[in-house]
Scaffold this active site. Structure first.
Site, short mmCIF file in Angstrom:
data_model
loop_
_atom_site.label_atom_id
_atom_site.label_comp_id
_atom_site.label_asym_id
_atom_site.label_seq_id
_atom_site.Cartn_x
_atom_site.Cartn_y
_atom_site.Cartn_z
N HIS A 474 0.82 -1.21 0.00
CA HIS A 474 0.00 0.00 0.00
C HIS A 474 0.85 1.26 0.00
CE1 HIS A 474 -3.20 -2.88 1.35
NE2 HIS A 474 -3.88 -2.15 0.47
N SER A 476 2.43 4.46 -2.87
CA SER A 476 1.80 5.26 -3.93
C SER A 476 1.80 4.54 -5.28
CB SER A 476 2.47 6.62 -4.05
OG SER A 476 3.75 6.50 -4.62
N GLN A 692 -3.31 -16.92 -3.43
CA GLN A 692 -3.80 -16.24 -4.63
C GLN A 692 -5.01 -16.97 -5.22
OE1 GLN A 692 -2.83 -13.28 -6.34
NE2 GLN A 692 -1.94 -12.93 -4.31
#
Ligand SMILES: *[C@@H]1O[C@H](CO)[C@@H](O)[C@H](O)[C@H]1NC(C)=O
Ligand SMILES: *[C@@H]1O[C@H](CO)[C@@H](O)[C@H](O)[C@H]1NC(C)=O
Ligand SMILES: *[C@@H]1O[C@H](CO)[C@@H](O)[C@H](O)[C@H]1NC(C)=O
Ligand SMILES: *[C@@H]1O[C@H](CO)[C@@H](O)[C@H](O)[C@H]1NC(C)=O
Ligand SMILES: *[C@@H]1O[C@H](CO)[C@@H](O)[C@H](O)[C@H]1NC(C)=O
Length: 744
Positions: A474, A476, A692
């Site tokens: 998390h 930019s 996943q």
């Protein structure tokens, strides 16, 4: 020549007895025989008691009879009235001097039966049993009522009992306290005679009356007016009391002050309800009302008027519609609708039932970690945010000053396969600022906001600097990636024709800010750690609330980066702000299934139905404000978790970053002794391919199927299925890492 039996309720003795009520309702029955002399009649009663299993005492004199009674409080007293030379039967219970012949004074004194002398044990036994089944049972019931009314008088909830035609018959002290009336002002009054409260809501009145007239319970929240004129929000439950023959005899309303803000109306049937009996009730009510129709109707609506209320929840209307439909439906349909009402009462309409933890620990950990808000909060473990304070990096003056290598990269921006990681490297970790400038220019954001490019640039820098570079996922780059996907979706024909420019600008801004100041920890962690933010936001959508609030705080802090400064007083700004907040909050996973289901039900399904028949009118569906809201939410949700639909290399990199961030959280939880929210994300044991696969199975497949059906995204779906195969292959090889082991 007869004996008398005395049932204790009456005159002097009954008062004494009732003032010492027994706490329990089932007491063994006791009989007192008052016979001056033992003879065959007293013996017969003695043996009859023995046969019936009643306990029996014998008294010889009026004095000993009273003494014995005050000690034991017998339910049945039999007094020998054959020999007036010993004592007068009336004198035993009413020692007055008045002497009156005839049976009447005996009845007045409390005698209830006259037994003609018969010394057969069966005759006595039959007499006792008849008394037990008649008066004595009634006494037991009254005694029980006494306790129940004592409970009512002392309970915290306000209770009001009305007759079938809504005359108030009883209110308890809690009701008097809550509403400020004295019971004398209420009892015997019709509900209409009381002051009316706020304007009534026809819908709700009908709901209540429909419900209770049919013998069903009604529950809801409304405002009622107190005597003082103040109104009070109450949670109310009105239950019809059905008496003999299935007729409604009373309504009982139980009220308590309403505390939380969750407006819900509940309407459900009593258990074991007989539908045929209901319809009989309806008939009996309507035949009565034909005698005096206006009066009857006035009374029925009055019950609701006094309970005047304001509930605006759409669920009220839904329940109304269903109730109305039930009325004219065959029994089987009506019963199915009962079940529908039952389901509607649950608030978790869109949450699937999860399989048990053993089935798939990855899924349940993801769900636990991403979807649940913290239930436990440990005190003393403040989670401190790493306050980013990056030095200002040199930023071009205008778009034209962008270094040529970056400018060239940005030319591919409209393509889904755009490589955000190369941009991250080339811009020295400033992908959001550069990509943001390029995309905002292409969508005319500055023109829409009437702000300069310099302001936009400065804003993008500020927002980018407020992401934590230390987060492995998390940071930019994730924001830039979501912004990229958002712009890509906005350019899709179907999306473009559904939304207007305000929606587009809102979506782009929301994407840029949607994770700003993310601490690299999940909501559950923050709640468990008792972080300041969790406390501020009551453990509810903690991060998403923070992202939305902080984005606006940062923006208005300094005029040089305030992109809203020229529109902040307009109606448009409020609409824009609302849209941005709604989209940022939609990224919260707790309501994932709700958003997806609404999209499918309100957009996919109606459009599919229309496309089957004609081709023209589907725009009407997409362009309604409600549905545009659903489209925007779906758009940002898909953009937020689009990693598994990116080209394989990008997909692998993102999988590595998110796993690392979760591992770091688990490490910290262990270090600090906090509950481990997602135990499968333990760096020593985790299988990334399995996690996943679970994530795609559980969250991605259905959502992207729906989004693809709307926006037409064949490229993404192809990547998704390739990536899924990749993870499956690794998992089948028992490989737990991101890539297969090098061939040996
Ligand atoms: C006494 O009661 C028994 C049984 O109930 C009945 O058969 C009999 O006739 C009664 N005797 C008198 C004298 O009434
Ligand atoms: C943040 O940076 C400014 C200069 O940009 C500096 O003055 C300030 O002391 C820094 N704050 C912290 C907490 O490092
Ligand atoms: C744009 O903002 C300027 C102030 O910077 C203002 O003078 C102008 O009227 C605004 N234009 C529109 C169309 O709102
Ligand atoms: C985001 O995190 C990764 C590590 O996972 C790092 O390589 C990258 O530079 C970070 N990006 C930014 C913009 O901070
Ligand atoms: C948190 O709960 C309190 C008490 O119910 C309430 O006053 C407050 O507004 C809530 N805060 C938020 C952000 O919902």
């Amino acid at each position: 020549t007869c004996c008398y039996s005395l049932i204790y309720v009456s005159s002097l003795i009954s008062i004494e007895v009732l003032s010492y009520p027994h706490a329990h309702f089932l007491v063994s029955l006791q009989v007192l025989l008052v016979f001056a002399k033992e003879d065959s009649q007293s013996d017969a009663f003695w043996w009859a008691c023995d046969r019936a299993g009643f306990r029996c005492n014998i008294a010889r004199t009026p004095e000993s009879a009273v003494e014995c009674f005050l000690d034991k409080h017998h339910e049945i007293i039999i007094i020998d009235g054959r020999h007036s030379r010993y004592f007068e039967p009336e004198a035993v219970c009413r020692p007055s001097d008045q002497e009156e012949p005839s049976v009447l004074p005996l009845l007045c004194a409390g005698f209830s039966r006259r037994f003609v002398e018969n010394n057969s044990v069966s005759a006595c036994y039959n007499e006792l049993i008849q008394m037990e089944h008649g008066e004595v049972r009634c006494q037991f019931k009254l005694r029980a009522c006494n306790s129940i009314f004592t409970a009512l008088e002392h309970c915290q909830e306000a209770v009001e009992i009305t007759s079938e035609d809504h005359i108030i018959q009883y209110v308890n002290p809690a009701f008097e306290r809550m509403m400020g009336y004295h019971k004398g002002e209420l009892i015997g009054k019709e509900l209409t005679e009381l002051p009316k409260s706020d304007k009534n809501r026809a819908d709700l009145l009908d709901t209540i009356n429909n419900c209770i007239k049919k013998g069903k319970e009604w529950q809801g929240i409304y405002y009622a007016r107190k005597k003082s004129g103040d109104s009070i929000q109450q949670h109310v439950r009105i239950t019809p009391v059905i008496g003999q023959g299935g007729k409604i005899r009373h309504f009982v309303a139980i009220k308590r002050p309403h505390i939380d803000n969750n407006n819900q109306v509940e309407c459900y049937s009593l258990r074991h309800r007989d539908r045929r009996k209901d319809s009989m009730d309806d008939r009996s009510v309507s035949s009565r009302s034909s005698d005096a129709p206006s009066l009857q109707n006035r009374r029925y609506s009055s019950v609701a008027r006094i309970h005047s209320m304001t509930i605006e929840a759409p669920i009220t209307k839904v329940i109304n519609i269903i109730n109305a439909a039930q009325e004219s439906s065959p029994v089987t349909v009506a019963e199915a609708l009962d079940r529908v009402l039952e389901i509607l009462r649950t608030t978790e309409l869109y949450s699937p039932q999860l399989a048990s933890k053993e089935d798939d620990p990855h899924t349940s950990d993801l769900v636990g970690g991403l979807m649940s808000d913290g239930l436990r909060r440990l005190s003393g473990n403040e989670y401190v945010f790493c306050k980013s304070n990056q030095s200002q990096l040199a930023i071009p003056v205008t778009l034209n000053d962008v270094p040529p290598n970056i400018a060239e990269m940005l030319n591919d921006e409209e393509c889904w396969e755009f490589n955000i990681l190369e941009l991250e490297a080339a811009t020295h970790k400033r992908p959001l600022t550069y990509l943001g400038l390029k995309i905002c220019t292409s969508f005319g954001v500055c023109e829409f906001l009437n702000c300069s490019e310099a302001t936009l640039r400065s804003w993008l820098q500020l927002i980018e600097a407020s992401y934590h570079s230390s987060n492995s996922y998390h940071n930019s780059t994730h924001a830039a990636d979501v912004l990229h996907a958002t712009a890509y979706f906005l350019r899709k024909e179907r999306v473009k024709s559904s939304l207007d420019q305000l929606d587009e600008v809102a979506a782009l801004i929301a994407a840029a800010v949607h994770d700003v100041d993310h601490p690299g920890r999940t909501n559950s962690f923050l709640c468990n750690a008792g972080s300041e933010l969790a406390i501020l936001y009551n453990d509810t959508a903690v991060l998403e609330s923070h992202h939305a609030a902080l984005a606006f705080q940062l923006t208005v802090r300094d005029s040089k980066s305030n992109i809203f400064k020229n529109i902040d007083r307009s109606v448009e700004f409020r609409t824009l702000r609302q849209a941005i907040i709604d989209m940022v909050l939609a990224t919260e996973m707790t309501r994932h299934f709700e958003h997806v289901s609404k999209f499918v039900n309100s957009i996919n399904k109606p459009m599919a139905a229309i496309e089957e028949t004609s081709t023209s009118v589907s725009a009407n569906i997409r362009n309604s404000p409600e549905n545009r809201l659903l489209i925007k939410r779906m758009l940002i949700k898909c953009a937020d978790v689009a990693n598994p639909c990116r080209p394989l290399e990008l997909c692998i990199e993102w999988a590595g970053r998110i796993s690392e961030e979760y591992f770091a959280q688990t490490d910290e939880e262990k270090r600090q002794g906090l509950p481990v929210v997602m135990p499968v994300f333990d760096r020593n044991t985790c299988s990334v391919p399995k996690s996943q696969i679970s994530f795609i199975d559980y969250f991605i497949t259905d959502m992207f199927d729906a989004w693809d059906a709307f926006a037409t995204l064949p490229g993404l779906m192809e990547h998704l299925s390739e990536n899924y195969k990749y993870w499956k292959t690794l998992d089948e090889m028992n490989c737990k890492s991101l890539r297969p082991p090098p061939p040996s």
